[in-house]
Write an enzyme that holds these catalytic residues in place. Structure first.
Site, short mmCIF file in Angstrom:
data_model
loop_
_atom_site.label_atom_id
_atom_site.label_comp_id
_atom_site.label_asym_id
_atom_site.label_seq_id
_atom_site.Cartn_x
_atom_site.Cartn_y
_atom_site.Cartn_z
N SER A 57 0.84 -1.20 0.00
CA SER A 57 0.00 0.00 0.00
C SER A 57 0.87 1.26 0.00
O SER A 57 1.53 1.55 -1.00
CB SER A 57 -0.96 -0.04 1.19
OG SER A 57 -1.92 0.99 1.11
N HIS A 74 -8.35 0.93 -0.05
CA HIS A 74 -8.31 -0.04 -1.15
C HIS A 74 -9.70 -0.53 -1.53
O HIS A 74 -9.91 -1.71 -1.82
CB HIS A 74 -7.35 -1.18 -0.84
CG HIS A 74 -5.93 -0.69 -0.78
ND1 HIS A 74 -5.23 -0.31 -1.90
CD2 HIS A 74 -5.12 -0.44 0.28
CE1 HIS A 74 -4.04 0.13 -1.54
NE2 HIS A 74 -3.95 0.07 -0.23
#
Length: 320
Positions: free
Chosen positions: A94, A204
């Site tokens: 991420s 996400h």
């Protein structure tokens, strides 16, 4: 590097790995690390080492992301510049993928700091506009998690998706608060454990698309360069292939990376297939090391997050 070591991957940590006091001993002991922190603080007009000592400040998305990046990149620079230890491959989880862009020299250090600030601001705005949750689902197969999420969505229970495919038996779900809570109840009924993550919102997932036009506009102001190190993608789980203009590729990629699932398990499997036998997690905590252990059974794993673990890693490479 020692000749008996296979190909090496540096893994860069993401948000959620932060803890009070991270980076402090490295800052005090290594001038090269201190220089990175001081440059970042000056550029961002904040005191990052003070923020690293304050858990309340670290709970803020922008502060946490800037601090995690500075710790990871500072450690990388120590390894590369002071000990000439460099990886064959790099990957990040991420936020850690933004660190990869800097380490590979796709972006400069200062441009990466600015990107993380803008990206974090957009994420925070999205969290405030549409609150959401993330839970780690433990012990279920990927398709079982996907089935529950699809069932909640199709029954009108709201938006929830598998957001992080971390390792065998661990998938993180993300989405609207009520929908995620419904999915968690279903998992509980199935005797499947789910653990709430301490994050600001539904990362996400498509909930992160709010105000992405601001991020896209900012990306248009940056210069992107060809990578110096092979890196692997959260979005595809595969090695980055730049088959068109790199700037247009990254302007398209970075917003998608923020609002789509992280295929980290697939990344690790592909890295192992491509010859990686040693994974070094760089940055706060040891979360990624645990994911490697559960995914790549034959790989060696170590982590570097402070002075002690740095010295242990240097010994691993037979550096005196």
């Amino acid at each position: 590097m020692s000749e008996n070591i296979c190909k090496t991957t540096f893994l860069f940590t993401g948000q959620g790995a932060q803890y009070a006091g991270m980076g402090k001993d490295l800052y005090e002991k290594y001038n090269a690390f201190k220089q990175i922190f001081d440059e970042a603080s000056e550029h961002l007009k904040i005191n990052l080492i003070d923020i690293c000592g304050d858990i309340q400040e670290l709970s803020k998305t922008n502060n946490a992301q800037s601090a995690i990046f500075a710790v990871s990149y500072g450690i990388y620079k120590l390894l590369a510049d002071e000990y000439n230890i460099k990886p064959d491959f790099i990957a990040g989880f991420s936020l850690g993928e933004m660190t990869s862009l800097c380490v590979s020299e796709i972006l400069t250090f200062k441009d990466t700091l600015d990107l993380i600030k803008v990206r974090g601001g957009v994420m925070q705005a999205a969290c405030e506009y549409k609150p959401g949750l993330m839970y780690s689902v433990i012990g279920a197969a990927d398709d079982a998690v996907e089935e529950v999420c699809t069932g909640v969505l199709s029954s009108g229970g709201g938006y929830v998706i598998p957001a992080n495919y971390n390792c065998p038996g661990q998938v993180v779900i993300s989405g609207e608060t009520e929908a995620v809570e419904t999915a968690v109840r279903i998992f509980s009924e199935k005797k499947i454990r789910a653990m709430k993550l301490n994050v600001a919102g539904a990362f996400h997932s498509s909930l992160m698309q709010y105000k992405q036009d601001e991020l896209i506009k900012f990306l248009g102001t940056l210069n992107f360069n060809a990578p110096k190190i092979d890196l692997y993608s959260n979005l595809t789980g595969e090695k980055f292939i730049f088959d068109r203009n790199i700037k247009s590729f990254m302007i398209d990629y970075i917003p998608k990376q923020m609002s789509n699932p992280v295929k980290f398990r697939k990344e690790l499997e592909n890295l192992e297939s491509d010859g990686c036998g040693l994974f070094i997690e760089i940055g706060a905590g040891k979360v990624l090391s645990g994911l490697v252990k559960r995914t790549c059974k034959n790989a060696r794993i170590t982590n570097i997050q402070d002075a002690d673990t740095l010295e242990s890693a240097i010994e691993l490479f037979n550096i005196k």
